[in-house]
Scaffold this motif. Sequence first.
Motif, PDB file in Angstrom:
ATOM      1  N   ILE A 192       0.835  -1.210   0.000  1.00  0.00           N
ATOM      2  CA  ILE A 192       0.000   0.000   0.000  1.00  0.00           C
ATOM      3  C   ILE A 192       0.874   1.267   0.000  1.00  0.00           C
ATOM      4  O   ILE A 192       0.445   2.351   0.383  1.00  0.00           O
ATOM      5  N   ASP A 193       2.119   1.113  -0.469  1.00  0.00           N
ATOM      6  CA  ASP A 193       3.103   2.193  -0.333  1.00  0.00           C
ATOM      7  C   ASP A 193       2.820   3.409  -1.215  1.00  0.00           C
ATOM      8  O   ASP A 193       3.341   4.493  -0.965  1.00  0.00           O
ATOM      9  N   SER A 194       1.987   3.239  -2.266  1.00  0.00           N
ATOM     10  CA  SER A 194       1.716   4.407  -3.120  1.00  0.00           C
ATOM     11  C   SER A 194       0.361   5.035  -2.808  1.00  0.00           C
ATOM     12  O   SER A 194      -0.089   5.929  -3.516  1.00  0.00           O
ATOM     13  N   PHE A 195      -0.299   4.587  -1.742  1.00  0.00           N
ATOM     14  CA  PHE A 195      -1.618   5.117  -1.375  1.00  0.00           C
ATOM     15  C   PHE A 195      -1.471   6.528  -0.788  1.00  0.00           C
ATOM     16  O   PHE A 195      -0.677   6.754   0.123  1.00  0.00           O
ATOM     17  N   ASP A 196      -2.228   7.489  -1.346  1.00  0.00           N
ATOM     18  CA  ASP A 196      -2.201   8.880  -0.846  1.00  0.00           C
ATOM     19  C   ASP A 196      -3.347   9.049   0.150  1.00  0.00           C
ATOM     20  O   ASP A 196      -4.520   9.067  -0.229  1.00  0.00           O
ATOM     21  N   VAL A 197      -2.996   9.167   1.422  1.00  0.00           N
ATOM     22  CA  VAL A 197      -4.020   9.240   2.479  1.00  0.00           C
ATOM     23  C   VAL A 197      -4.867  10.519   2.390  1.00  0.00           C
ATOM     24  O   VAL A 197      -5.923  10.605   3.008  1.00  0.00           O
ATOM     25  N   PHE A 198      -4.405  11.493   1.622  1.00  0.00           N
ATOM     26  CA  PHE A 198      -5.132  12.762   1.512  1.00  0.00           C
ATOM     27  C   PHE A 198      -5.910  12.890   0.197  1.00  0.00           C
ATOM     28  O   PHE A 198      -6.578  13.901  -0.027  1.00  0.00           O
ATOM     29  N   LYS A 253       1.940  15.286  -8.360  1.00  0.00           N
ATOM     30  CA  LYS A 253       1.837  15.038  -9.807  1.00  0.00           C
ATOM     31  C   LYS A 253       0.508  14.349 -10.134  1.00  0.00           C
ATOM     32  O   LYS A 253      -0.146  14.669 -11.133  1.00  0.00           O
ATOM     33  N   HIS A 254       0.118  13.408  -9.289  1.00  0.00           N
ATOM     34  CA  HIS A 254      -1.152  12.704  -9.509  1.00  0.00           C
ATOM     35  C   HIS A 254      -2.317  13.704  -9.484  1.00  0.00           C
ATOM     36  O   HIS A 254      -3.206  13.660 -10.337  1.00  0.00           O
ATOM     37  N   ASP A 255      -2.317  14.616  -8.500  1.00  0.00           N
ATOM     38  CA  ASP A 255      -3.410  15.608  -8.399  1.00  0.00           C
ATOM     39  C   ASP A 255      -3.442  16.496  -9.638  1.00  0.00           C
ATOM     40  O   ASP A 255      -4.505  16.845 -10.143  1.00  0.00           O
ATOM     41  N   PHE A 256      -2.266  16.882 -10.104  1.00  0.00           N
ATOM     42  CA  PHE A 256      -2.141  17.771 -11.258  1.00  0.00           C
ATOM     43  C   PHE A 256      -2.758  17.107 -12.495  1.00  0.00           C
ATOM     44  O   PHE A 256      -3.616  17.683 -13.172  1.00  0.00           O
TER      45      PHE A 256
END
Length: 447
Positions: A140-146, A300-303
Motif C-alpha cells: 500500500i506504499d503508493s496510497f495517498d491518504v489525503f 503530480k497525480h493531483d495535477f
Amino acid sequence: MGGEEVVEPRSHWLPAGTDRKSFAYFTIKDRLPQILTRVIDTLHRHKNEFFEEHGEKGVEAEKRAISFLSKLRNELQTDKPVTPLEDELPDAALWNQYLDYQRNLSNGNGEPSWFQSPWLFVECYMYRRIHAALAQNPPIDSFDVFKEGKAQNFFESQEAVIALCTYFQDLLKNLKDLDEKQLKEELFKLLQVSLWGNKCDLSFSAGEDSSQKSSPLQSLENLIPYILVNDMEKLWSVLVNAKKTNTENSKVRVDIILDNAGFELLSDLVLADFLLSSKLADEVHFHGKSIPWYVSDTTKHDFNWTIKQLQSANHKWMSKCGINWEGNLKKGVWVYHDHMFWTLPHDFSRMAEVAPDLYADLQKSNLLLFKGDLNYRKLTGDRKWEHSVPFHQALNKFHPAPLCSLRTLKSDTQVGLKPGQGEQIQASEPEWMISGKYGIVQFDAAL
C-alpha cells in the motif's frame, strides 16, 4: 548591521509549543493530532479495498501503517523527542542532517522535543513521517491518504470551477481585441482569483470542508481592501519588460510554485493559460510536491487528475480547458516538476546550498510565483519579524529571479507592511494573521 531594523526572530530559535496563546501551540496541540487521527481513520476505511487489491498482505500492511501512525501521534501528544528517520527513502539523510542541526541549536539541552522545536520543522517532520508509514509498507506504499479530501474539494467547488472556466473561455474569444490596459486588468483579475483561491486549504481546517462554493469573480472588487501588499503593477512591468527585451531564441518563462490542489490549482492553471494565450509568457513551469503533503498540497497525480477531470467533464467549457491544458503539456509549453527540496524542512535561503540544481533551474525564470502560506513561511524563514521589515531582507539572500508571493494569511509571519499597518489591524482584529481573510501580492526583484 548598518541602518537595518533589529528583528525578533521566531521559530528557528523559539520553540513552537511554549507560547500557549500562539497559533503554533494550537497547531501542535490540537490540529496535528486531528490530522493524524483522520489519516488513521482513512486507512481503516480502506481496509476492504486493500484486501480486494492485495489480499492478506494489504491488510497486514494497513495494520503496520496504523501502528506506526498511532505511535507517531502518541510521541507528539506526550512531547517526546523528535527522533531521526529510520527509513531508507532518498531524502532521509538530508532530514537527519537537519535534525542534527536542530540538536546543535538546543545548546546541550537534550533532544529537541515536539513542543520545544521550531513549528515549521515539526509540521514538515510529521508529514514526512506520515509518508514513511505508507512508503515502508508495501503493497500500500503508493496510497495517498489525503487523495479523497483533495478530490472532494474539487467536486464541492464545481459551481466556482464552471464559473471560472466559462469566464476564461469567453475571455479567450475576445483576447485579440483587448488593448494593453484591458489586458492588464484581466491579468489582475486572474491574479486575484489565484490569490483568494489560496483560502481552500485543508490542513488549515484540519481537513474540514474548505471548498470554493460561489463564483470567485463576483466578489473581487470587494476584496481589494483586504490585500495588504498589492504589487500587481510590478508583476505587469516585469512581464512586459521581459517581452520587450526578449530575443528570438530566448523565451519568457514564468514558474508557479504550487500550493493546494482542488479549486486553487484550477485558478493557477487558468492564470497559466492566460499568460500563454496573451503572449505575456512563452512557457510556464509548475512545481508540485513529490509526496502527499500538508493535507491538500498538489502532487503530480493531483495535477494530472485535475486536467483529466476537466477533459471528461459534462460541461463544454470545463472540457475545453482540460483538452487545451493536456495539449500544453504535450507541446512542452507547460512543464511539471516535483523536486524533493519542496518537502524538506529547510528555508528557501538554504536552497542554493541544499538543492543547487533546483536553484539553478529557477534562475532561468523571468518570474517566480510562490503560492500560499507554507511557501511564504519558507521564504521568510518563519520568523516573528517586525511587520515593517522589508520583504527583500526577510528573504535572506534568496533571490534566484524576480519573485512574488500570492498568499492569504494563515500564520504568524508577515513582513513588508507600512509602519503601523499591522498594529492598526491588530487593534480591531486580533486574529488577522491566521484567519485567511487578508492576502498579499508581494514582489521582490532579483538582485
